[in-house]
Design a protein around this motif. Structure first.
Motif, PDB file in Angstrom:
ATOM      1  N   GLN A   1       8.402   0.263  -2.730  1.00  0.00           N
ATOM      2  CA  GLN A   1       7.681  -0.673  -3.589  1.00  0.00           C
ATOM      3  C   GLN A   1       8.334  -0.846  -4.952  1.00  0.00           C
ATOM      4  OE1 GLN A   1       3.688   0.453  -4.777  1.00  0.00           O
ATOM      5  NE2 GLN A   1       3.008  -1.684  -4.704  1.00  0.00           N
TER       6      GLN A   1
ATOM      7  N   LYS B   1      -1.902   6.994  -9.252  1.00  0.00           N
ATOM      8  CA  LYS B   1      -0.610   7.229  -9.894  1.00  0.00           C
ATOM      9  C   LYS B   1       0.443   6.206  -9.477  1.00  0.00           C
ATOM     10  CE  LYS B   1       2.845  10.868 -10.621  1.00  0.00           C
ATOM     11  NZ  LYS B   1       3.240  12.274 -10.319  1.00  0.00           N
ATOM     12  N   ALA B   2       0.481   5.895  -8.175  1.00  0.00           N
ATOM     13  CA  ALA B   2       1.459   4.914  -7.684  1.00  0.00           C
ATOM     14  C   ALA B   2       1.223   3.561  -8.345  1.00  0.00           C
ATOM     15  CB  ALA B   2       1.359   4.787  -6.170  1.00  0.00           C
ATOM     16  N   GLY B   3      -0.044   3.188  -8.490  1.00  0.00           N
ATOM     17  CA  GLY B   3      -0.367   1.923  -9.138  1.00  0.00           C
ATOM     18  C   GLY B   3       0.016   1.914 -10.604  1.00  0.00           C
TER      19      GLY B   3
ATOM     20  N   PRO C   1       0.810  -1.230   0.000  1.00  0.00           N
ATOM     21  CA  PRO C   1       0.000   0.000   0.000  1.00  0.00           C
ATOM     22  C   PRO C   1       0.842   1.278   0.000  1.00  0.00           C
ATOM     23  CG  PRO C   1       0.078  -0.918   2.203  1.00  0.00           C
ATOM     24  CD  PRO C   1       0.829  -1.876   1.313  1.00  0.00           C
ATOM     25  N   GLY C   2       1.259   1.702  -1.180  1.00  0.00           N
ATOM     26  CA  GLY C   2       1.984   2.965  -1.287  1.00  0.00           C
ATOM     27  C   GLY C   2       3.307   2.972  -0.559  1.00  0.00           C
ATOM     28  N   ASP C   3       3.947   1.822  -0.454  1.00  0.00           N
ATOM     29  CA  ASP C   3       5.217   1.748   0.262  1.00  0.00           C
ATOM     30  C   ASP C   3       6.299   2.484  -0.523  1.00  0.00           C
ATOM     31  OD1 ASP C   3       7.919   0.349   0.997  1.00  0.00           O
ATOM     32  OD2 ASP C   3       6.526  -0.207   2.589  1.00  0.00           O
ATOM     33  N   LYS C   4       7.118   3.246   0.190  1.00  0.00           N
ATOM     34  CA  LYS C   4       8.154   4.044  -0.486  1.00  0.00           C
ATOM     35  C   LYS C   4       9.194   3.165  -1.172  1.00  0.00           C
ATOM     36  CE  LYS C   4      10.951   4.488   3.727  1.00  0.00           C
ATOM     37  NZ  LYS C   4      11.580   5.446   4.673  1.00  0.00           N
TER      38      LYS C   4
ATOM     39  N   PRO D   1      -2.234  -1.131  -6.655  1.00  0.00           N
ATOM     40  CA  PRO D   1      -3.286  -0.227  -6.164  1.00  0.00           C
ATOM     41  C   PRO D   1      -3.697   0.778  -7.235  1.00  0.00           C
ATOM     42  CG  PRO D   1      -1.162   0.434  -5.301  1.00  0.00           C
ATOM     43  CD  PRO D   1      -0.939  -0.866  -6.022  1.00  0.00           C
TER      44      PRO D   1
END
Length: 327
Positions: free
Chosen positions: A268, A300-302, A263-266, A297
Motif C-alpha cells: 500500500q 497504525k497502518a492508516g 485493506p492493510g496491503d503490504k 483505514p
C-alpha cells in the motif's frame, strides 16, 4: 459431395467410441444445410446430428492439435461457408484452437479466412482468450490480425483481461502453504502474462482504454489488487504523456482513492508513493466528497497512509489536471 473428403480423414484419437467400430459408417444425405451434408447412418436426421458429425469434427481436430487434418477439414468447411461454425458454447474452430494453445493451427485457420473477431457465448474473442490465458505465441498471430483495443467480454479489452488474469495469479501466489511446484507454475504463468501485456501494448493496445461497465483503466485494476510491478510498468509507459491518466475517476474514485482504501496491503505505501510521484492529486474528492486521506483505514497502518497523503504534493506539470479531474 463431402463424402470423399471426410472418408479420407480418420476420427480423432480417443473418439472410437463416438464413431463406432468402423472408420466411417454408411452415409445418408440430409437436406438441412444449404449444401448436402453426409453423416453416419446411426445419427438421427436432425440439425444436432449434422452439427456433431460434420461441424464438430473441425473443432475436435483443432483441439487435438492435428494440424494436417485440421487443414483438410478447414478447406472443406470453407467451401461450404461453415469455417466459423460454432459448437454448443459458441466457440468457432479458431476459438477452440486458441483455448487449446495450438499456435500453428491458429495461424492456419487465420490464413484460411477464419473470423478473428468471432465471439463465443460469453462474448470472448480469440484475442480475449489468448490474453486471459497468457498464450504469447498464439497472441502473436492474433494481434497482427485483430485490433488489440477491441472491446468485448464483458466491456473489457484484451489488455484488461490480461491484467485481471495477472492480478488473479498474484492472489494465488499470496496464499500461504502453497506447494513449491504450484508456486513455480504460477510464477511461470505470471511471466507469460507479463509478456502478453507487453506484446499487446507494442501492437497498439491503449493503456487509456476504459472498461465499459466500471469505467476503470488498467491503472485502476493494478491498484485495486496491489499489483506493484504492473502499476510501475503502466506509470512508466505514460511518463507524463497524459496529465489525466493518474487522476482519472472510476465511479468517482481515482487510483489514489483506491490505494488509500487498500485493506492493510503490504504494498500500500509503495503504491501510494508511486502514484504521488507520478502526479496523483490527494486533494481530489470522490462522489461522497471524500479525499483519498479519508479512505485510509483506522489504526497504525492508516496513520502511515495519512502521513504520506498529507505531505504529498502535486507536481507543477500536473497542476492543470485538477480542474479536469474534478469535472
Amino acid at each position: 459431395p463431402s463424402w470423399e473428403l471426410w472418408r479420407t480423414l480418420p476420427p480423432p484419437s480417443g473418439e472410437s467410441q463416438f464413431w463406432g467400430s468402423h472408420l466411417w459408417c454408411k452415409p445418408q444425405k440430409v437436406a438441412v444445410l444449404p449444401c448436402e451434408i453426409l453423416f453416419p447412418a446411426w445419427c438421427a436426421p436432425s440439425v444436432m446430428g449434422v452439427s456433431i458429425c460434420c461441424l464438430r469434427i473441425l473443432h475436435i481436430y483443432a483441439a487435438k492439435g492435428l494440424r494436417a487434418h485440421t487443414l483438410a477439414a478447414a478447406e472443406r468447411m470453407k467451401a461450404l461457408r461453415r469455417l466459423d461454425a460454432k459448437e454448443h458454447r459458441g466457440k468457432t474452430p479458431l476459438l477452440v484452437a486458441v483455448t487449446a494453445r495450438q499456435a500453428a493451427i491458429v495461424h492456419d485457420l487465420i490464413q484460411a479466412g477464419a473470423d478473428v473477431n468471432a465471439v463465443d457465448n460469453k462474448g470472448q474473442t480469440a484475442l480475449h482468450l489468448a490474453a486471459t490465458y497468457g498464450y504469447t505465441q498464439v497472441l502473436i498471430f492474433l494481434a497482427l490480425s485483430s485490433p488489440p483495443s477491441h472491446t468485448s467480454f464483458p466491456g473489457h479489452t484484451p489488455l484488461h483481461c490480461a491484467v485481471l488474469a495477472h492480478n488473479s495469479l498474484l492472489r494465488e501466489q499470496g496464499r500461504q502453504a502453497l506447494p513449491e511446484e504450484q508456486h513455480r507454475e504460477l510464477q511461470q504463468q505470471s511471466r507469460e502474462l507479463e509478456s502478453c501485456i507487453q506484446l499487446l501494448v507494442q501492437t497498439g493496445a491503449s493503456i487509456y482504454s476504459r472498461d465499459v461497465k466500471s469505467n476503470k483503466t488498467v491503472l485502476h485494476y493494478t491498484v485495486q489488487d496491489g499489483n506493484v510491478s504492473l502499476l510501475r510498468y503502466f506509470l512508466e509507459l505514460n511518463a507524463f504523456k497524459s496529465k489525466d491518466f493518474v487522476n482519472n475517476k472510476a465511479h468517482g474514485n481515482t487510483a489514489l482513492h483506491m490505494a488509500a482504501a487498500l485493506p492493510g496491503d503490504k504494498n500500500q505505501k509503495e503504491i501510494i508513493q508511486l502514484l504521488l510521484e507520478h502526479g496523483a492529486d490527494p486533494s481530489i474528492r470522490n462522489l461522497d466528497n471524500d479525499q483519498p486521506i479519508h479512505m485510509a483505514p483506522p489504526g497504525k497502518a492508516g496513520d502511515q497512509v495519512r502521513h504520506l497523503l498529507k505531505k504529498g504534493k502535486v507536481t507543477p506539470a500536473f497542476n492543470s489536471c485538477r480542474r479536469n479531474a474534478r469535472s
